[in-house]
Design a protein around this motif. Structure first.
Motif, short mmCIF file in Angstrom:
data_model
loop_
_atom_site.label_atom_id
_atom_site.label_comp_id
_atom_site.label_asym_id
_atom_site.label_seq_id
_atom_site.Cartn_x
_atom_site.Cartn_y
_atom_site.Cartn_z
N THR A 237 36.01 40.18 49.67
CA THR A 237 36.45 41.35 49.62
C THR A 237 35.45 42.50 48.75
OG1 THR A 237 38.18 43.82 50.21
CG2 THR A 237 38.43 41.66 47.89
N PHE A 238 34.85 43.48 49.01
CA PHE A 238 34.37 44.31 47.75
C PHE A 238 35.53 45.28 47.60
CE2 PHE A 238 31.60 42.02 50.83
CZ PHE A 238 30.61 41.16 49.83
N VAL A 239 35.34 45.40 45.90
CA VAL A 239 36.42 46.19 45.18
C VAL A 239 35.02 47.29 44.49
CG1 VAL A 239 38.17 47.02 43.74
CG2 VAL A 239 38.10 44.99 45.14
N ASP A 240 35.59 48.89 45.23
CA ASP A 240 34.60 49.44 44.46
C ASP A 240 34.89 49.69 42.95
OD1 ASP A 240 33.10 51.95 43.59
OD2 ASP A 240 33.02 52.98 46.00
N ARG A 241 34.47 49.72 42.38
CA ARG A 241 34.66 49.81 40.67
C ARG A 241 35.03 50.64 40.20
NH1 ARG A 241 30.68 45.70 36.56
NH2 ARG A 241 32.22 45.93 35.96
N SER A 264 23.44 47.48 50.72
CA SER A 264 25.51 47.23 51.69
C SER A 264 25.54 45.97 52.54
CB SER A 264 25.27 47.87 52.98
OG SER A 264 25.14 47.85 53.97
N ARG A 265 27.07 45.54 52.37
CA ARG A 265 27.03 43.95 53.41
C ARG A 265 26.08 43.54 53.36
NH1 ARG A 265 31.02 44.16 57.10
NH2 ARG A 265 31.89 42.08 56.17
N GLN A 266 25.59 44.55 55.09
CA GLN A 266 24.73 43.50 56.28
C GLN A 266 23.00 44.01 55.81
OE1 GLN A 266 25.90 41.34 57.74
NE2 GLN A 266 28.00 41.50 57.74
N ASP A 267 23.07 44.36 54.46
CA ASP A 267 21.21 45.27 54.91
C ASP A 267 20.33 43.69 54.00
OD1 ASP A 267 18.80 46.55 53.95
OD2 ASP A 267 19.69 47.38 51.96
N ARG A 268 20.04 43.49 55.60
CA ARG A 268 18.86 42.21 54.62
C ARG A 268 17.53 42.92 54.37
NH1 ARG A 268 19.74 38.33 59.55
NH2 ARG A 268 22.56 38.57 60.01
N ASP A 269 17.22 44.57 55.05
CA ASP A 269 16.04 44.86 54.40
C ASP A 269 15.52 45.36 52.97
OD1 ASP A 269 14.93 44.13 56.67
OD2 ASP A 269 15.60 45.71 57.68
N VAL A 274 24.01 51.47 47.72
CA VAL A 274 25.09 51.42 47.93
C VAL A 274 26.27 51.60 45.93
CG1 VAL A 274 25.78 51.26 50.10
CG2 VAL A 274 26.34 49.07 48.53
N PRO A 275 27.37 51.80 45.66
CA PRO A 275 27.93 51.36 45.01
C PRO A 275 28.56 50.39 44.47
CG PRO A 275 29.01 53.36 45.69
CD PRO A 275 28.57 52.44 46.86
N VAL A 276 28.25 49.77 43.34
CA VAL A 276 28.27 48.79 42.80
C VAL A 276 29.65 47.81 42.88
CG1 VAL A 276 28.46 47.07 40.76
CG2 VAL A 276 26.78 48.18 41.22
N LYS A 277 29.90 47.04 43.58
CA LYS A 277 31.24 46.08 43.88
C LYS A 277 31.74 44.64 43.25
CE LYS A 277 31.72 49.17 47.78
NZ LYS A 277 31.92 49.26 49.32
#
Length: 297
Positions: A237-241, A264-269, A274-277
């Motif tokens: 899981t990813f928690v927005d700090r 992003s969690r699916q950002d292959r490019d 997005v915020p650091v988590k």
């Protein structure tokens, strides 16, 4: 002459020139075929199935869109608009004003945890809770997923959770497991992501969140195996700090293994910011590294 590699997809399958030629033949087949019929025919031709024997319709559809985006194929026109992934607030149901729940945790136990599919009536309540009260809202379910709604012993809803597809690449997670690129591509479906977790805002009960997380992690592996026919050995899981401290995850014995890189969690490019988590992991089996790295225990 060896086939030229065009694209590698999530389950490790290499798509070659010959594969693209097959897709083109299917597109040029019966003129009345829809995109879905082409997808199913492709999955049949490859015997591309889930662990429970179902044709990989969603994976096939995703692949066709990628091939079209690269200019390798031309799909027929859509017969209906694609579904909106984000569920809109205008779909909300009438909602009563809830009464605060402030009793000690022991007075709420035992909790009833109900697994839900989108076709069950109670899923509407879970959806509305997330739309109204989770800062990320709710997207329509795609791929493998599990949804849970929790009630206290009086039958009052107190929280909910969603688990879905793991992120494609997370450096702290992959180092923690010991993955290389080919192994991650082959075994990624054996990890799930806690994509949503919510204690309802009128429920102010100390230790409830960590207790509910512990209950969910004890049952998730068995529920997943029953539903999809393959195991999961680790939860991420990813928690927005900037919003949360991750206290309930630490209290439920999850391990913080590092931080994301603001993508992003699916950002292959590598284009979305997005915020650091914080990255939290919870092993579901003692031999999770052996299972995820192809080593027999």
């Amino acid at each position: 002459q060896h086939a030229h590699r065009i694209i590698k997809i999530k389950d490790g399958r290499i798509i070659s020139d010959e594969d693209v030629a097959l897709v083109r033949q299917l597109i040029e087949g019966p003129p009345d075929w829809s995109r879905n019929q082409i997808t199913l025919a492709l999955a049949e031709a490859w015997n591309w199935r889930t662990a429970t024997g179902r044709l990989k319709n969603f994976a096939g559809s995703s692949l066709l869109l990628k091939l079209e985006k690269r200019g390798l194929i031309c799909l027929p026109e859509r017969r209906r608009p694609p579904p909106k992934r984000m569920i809109r607030a205008e779909l909300e149901l009438p909602w009563p004003d809830p009464q605060p729940i402030t009793e000690p945790l022991r007075e709420l136990l035992p909790l009833t945890i109900e697994p839900l599919s989108t076709k069950q009536p109670r899923y509407a309540s879970l959806a509305q809770y997330l739309i109204r009260h989770h800062y990320l809202g709710l997207r329509r379910s795609v791929g493998e997923n599990m949804a849970y709604l929790a009630r206290d012993r009086q039958g009052r809803d107190v929280g909910c959770a969603l688990f879905g597809a793991a992120a494609w690449r997370v450096n702290p997670r992959d180092k923690f497991i010991g993955w290389d690129e080919p192994t991650r591509a082959d075994r990624l479906s054996w990890i799930t992501n806690n994509v949503r977790f919510l204690i309802l805002p009128w429920v102010r009960v100390p230790h409830l969140a960590s207790h509910l997380l512990a209950r969910l992690t004890r049952r998730l592996a068995a529920d997943w195996l029953t539903k999809y026919g393959h195991p999961v050995h680790l939860i991420e899981t990813f928690v927005d700090r900037s919003r949360f401290k991750g206290t309930c995850y630490r209290a439920a014995n999850w391990t913080c293994v590092g931080q994301t890189q603001g993508r992003s969690r699916q950002d292959r490019d590598r284009t979305l910011k997005v915020p650091v988590k914080d990255v939290y992991l919870y092993p579901l089996t003692l031999q999770f590294r052996d299972k995820l790295c192809h080593v027999d225990p």
